[in-house]
Design an enzyme around this catalytic site. Structure first.
Site, PDB file in Angstrom:
ATOM      1  N   TYR A  85      -0.427   8.574  -2.058  1.00  0.00           N
ATOM      2  CA  TYR A  85      -0.605   8.381  -3.496  1.00  0.00           C
ATOM      3  C   TYR A  85      -1.789   9.142  -4.411  1.00  0.00           C
ATOM      4  CZ  TYR A  85       3.182   4.636  -3.510  1.00  0.00           C
ATOM      5  OH  TYR A  85       4.193   3.653  -3.252  1.00  0.00           O
ATOM      6  N   GLY A  86      -2.839   9.021  -3.361  1.00  0.00           N
ATOM      7  CA  GLY A  86      -4.192   9.533  -3.942  1.00  0.00           C
ATOM      8  C   GLY A  86      -4.211  10.823  -4.588  1.00  0.00           C
ATOM      9  N   THR A 113      -6.038   3.165  -4.697  1.00  0.00           N
ATOM     10  CA  THR A 113      -5.396   4.165  -5.585  1.00  0.00           C
ATOM     11  C   THR A 113      -4.641   3.464  -6.710  1.00  0.00           C
ATOM     12  OG1 THR A 113      -5.315   6.064  -4.066  1.00  0.00           O
ATOM     13  CG2 THR A 113      -3.889   6.245  -6.068  1.00  0.00           C
ATOM     14  N   ASP A 132       0.743  -1.172   0.088  1.00  0.00           N
ATOM     15  CA  ASP A 132      -0.078  -0.044   0.065  1.00  0.00           C
ATOM     16  C   ASP A 132       0.720   1.263   0.023  1.00  0.00           C
ATOM     17  OD1 ASP A 132      -2.132   1.590   0.445  1.00  0.00           O
ATOM     18  OD2 ASP A 132      -1.924   1.868   2.572  1.00  0.00           O
ATOM     19  N   SER A 133       0.395   2.284  -0.340  1.00  0.00           N
ATOM     20  CA  SER A 133       1.291   3.620  -0.201  1.00  0.00           C
ATOM     21  C   SER A 133       1.601   3.890   1.043  1.00  0.00           C
ATOM     22  CB  SER A 133      -0.013   4.823  -0.433  1.00  0.00           C
ATOM     23  OG  SER A 133      -1.071   4.806  -0.042  1.00  0.00           O
ATOM     24  N   CYS A 185      -4.456  -1.218  -1.909  1.00  0.00           N
ATOM     25  CA  CYS A 185      -4.459   0.236  -2.376  1.00  0.00           C
ATOM     26  C   CYS A 185      -5.430   0.497  -3.335  1.00  0.00           C
ATOM     27  CB  CYS A 185      -3.025   0.827  -2.451  1.00  0.00           C
ATOM     28  SG  CYS A 185      -2.962   2.453  -2.712  1.00  0.00           S
ATOM     29  N   CYS A 229     -11.112   2.996  -0.404  1.00  0.00           N
ATOM     30  CA  CYS A 229      -9.718   3.256   0.101  1.00  0.00           C
ATOM     31  C   CYS A 229      -9.456   2.525   1.471  1.00  0.00           C
ATOM     32  CB  CYS A 229      -9.563   4.793   0.542  1.00  0.00           C
ATOM     33  SG  CYS A 229      -8.001   5.407   1.494  1.00  0.00           S
ATOM     34  N   THR A 230      -8.278   1.816   1.350  1.00  0.00           N
ATOM     35  CA  THR A 230      -8.004   0.829   2.493  1.00  0.00           C
ATOM     36  C   THR A 230      -7.680   1.419   3.763  1.00  0.00           C
ATOM     37  OG1 THR A 230      -5.612   0.835   1.722  1.00  0.00           O
ATOM     38  CG2 THR A 230      -7.045  -1.026   1.057  1.00  0.00           C
ATOM     39  N   HIS A 231      -7.898   2.980   3.799  1.00  0.00           N
ATOM     40  CA  HIS A 231      -7.571   3.524   5.263  1.00  0.00           C
ATOM     41  C   HIS A 231      -9.155   3.435   5.760  1.00  0.00           C
ATOM     42  CE1 HIS A 231      -3.880   4.824   4.275  1.00  0.00           C
ATOM     43  NE2 HIS A 231      -3.555   5.543   5.452  1.00  0.00           N
ATOM     44  N   GLU A 238      -4.595   8.543   9.768  1.00  0.00           N
ATOM     45  CA  GLU A 238      -3.244   8.311  10.136  1.00  0.00           C
ATOM     46  C   GLU A 238      -2.897   9.057  11.421  1.00  0.00           C
ATOM     47  OE1 GLU A 238      -0.224   7.364   8.029  1.00  0.00           O
ATOM     48  OE2 GLU A 238      -1.518   6.597   6.661  1.00  0.00           O
TER      49      GLU A 238
END
Ligand code: DGL
Length: 271
Positions: free
Chosen positions: A42-43, A75, A10-11, A73, A186-188, A152
Site C-alpha cells: 500500500y505504501g 501506511t 495490514d496490507s 499498518c 512500518c510494521t515490517h 518479505e
C-alpha cells in the site's frame, strides 16, 4: 469482560509483528487477522486507493462480531485512521499516535528519526504528533522502500550482505544526524531490528510501532472493562487475499513461532 475477538489488518504480512506483540502482552485475546497479500504494498499508492482498500479490509473484518480493530499498518494508520474510525461504532486503533508520543517522550537529545513507507512519510502524520508532544524535537524522516520487499523475501539476518548494504545506505544520514530515537514506522521493520540496531549502535532506542499500539489497546480495554476472560487462552484465525499456499511458512517468521491455525483466502474486492 468481553471475549469477542479483536480484528487486525495490514496490507500484507507486516501486521503479524503486531499480532506477535498481542500474543505477548494480551495472551487471552482472540485475533482475526486479515493481510491484503494480493494487493501489497500500500505504501506506494495514492491516498484515495489506500482509503478504499482500508474500507474493504474493515468491511471484511466487520463480518465478525468484534470489540475493536487494530490497523497494524503504518501506511493505513497515517493516511486513513480518521476516516475509518469515524465510520465505525467500535474503537479503531492506529500505530502512529502511541508510537509518536512514546518517541517524543523517550528522546534525550530531541533528535528523532522516523523510517517508514513513502506514503507514511508523505502524510507527515508522525511529525505532527511528535512536534505537538515535544516542540523542541528535530525530526528526520526517511522513506525506505526497499525494506518491505527484502523483509518479505527473508533478507533480515545480520551478516546478510544485501540487507546490511541497504541499511547502511539508507541509515547513514540518520546516524550522522545523531538521532537517539528511531521509530520503525512500518510494521515490517521490526524484523530488521537486529541489523538496524547493529548499524545505529546500542545507544539509539528503536521503537516498534506494533508494540506501542498494543500497549494502548491493552490499557483502553482494561479501562472499559473489556479484556477477555483471564482464564481463557486466545486463538487466532488468518485471512489473506492472495493464495494461502506459503502463508504458514512466511507468517512463522513474522510471528516467531510455527503457524498451525487455519488460513483462508478472501475475495476482498467484493467488500
Ligand atoms: N506494513 C506496511 C506498513 O506498515 C508496509 C507495507 C506496504 O507498503 O503496504 O506501512
Amino acid at each position: 469482560m468481553d471475549n469477542r475477538p479483536i480484528g487486525v489488518f495490514d496490507s500484507g504480512m507486516g501486521g503479524l509483528t503486531t499480532v506477535r506483540e498481542m500474543a505477548k502482552q494480551m495472551p487471552n485475546e482472540t485475533v482475526i487477522y486479515f493481510g491484503d497479500t494480493g494487493r501489497v504494498p500500500y505504501g506506494s499508492r495514492s491516498h484515495d486507493t489506500i482509503v478504499k482498500y482500508a474500507r474493504q479490509d474493515v468491511a471484511f473484518l466487520r463480518t465478525f462480531d468484534l470489540k475493536a480493530i487494530v490497523i497494524a499498518c503504518g501506511t493505513v494508520s497515517s493516511a486513513a485512521l480518521s476516516e475509518i474510525s469515524a465510520e465505525q461504532d467500535i474503537p479503531v486503533f492506529g500505530v502512529v499516535g502511541p508510537t509518536a508520543l512514546r518517541a517524543a517522550e523517550v528522546t534525550r537529545n530531541n533528535r528523532i528519526g522516523l523510517i517508514a513507507t513513502k506514503a507514511t512519510v508523505g502524510t507527515g502524520a508522525y511529525e505532527r504528533v511528535m512536534r505537538h508532544a515535544n516542540p523542541m524535537a528535530e525530526i528526520y524522516s526517511l522513506a525506505c522502500p526497499l525494506f518491505v520487499p527484502l523483509v518479505e523475501n527473508g533478507r533480515t539476518c545480520p551478516g546478510d550482505v544485501v540487507i546490511e548494504t541497504v541499511v547502511k545506505d539508507y541509515l547513514t544520514p540518520m546516524k550522522e544526524a545523531g538521532v537517539d530515537t528511531l521509530v520503525l514506522g512500518c510494521t515490517h521493520y521490526p524484523l530488521l531490528t537486529e541489523v538496524i540496531q547493529n548499524f545505529m549502535g546500542p545507544e539509539v532506542t528503536l521503537l516498534d510501532s506494533g508494540a506501542e499500539v498494543v500497549r494502548q489497546v491493552r490499557s483502553r480495554l482494561h479501562a472499559s472493562n473489556q479484556e477477555a476472560d483471564p482464564d481463557r487462552k486466545g486463538y487466532y484465525r488468518w485471512y489473506v487475499s492472495d493464495s494461502t499456499e506459503n502463508f504458514s511458512e512466511l507468517a512463522s517468521r513474522f510471528l516467531g513461532r510455527p503457524v498451525t491455525e487455519p488460513v483462508s483466502q478472501v475475495a476482498i474486492e467484493r467488500y
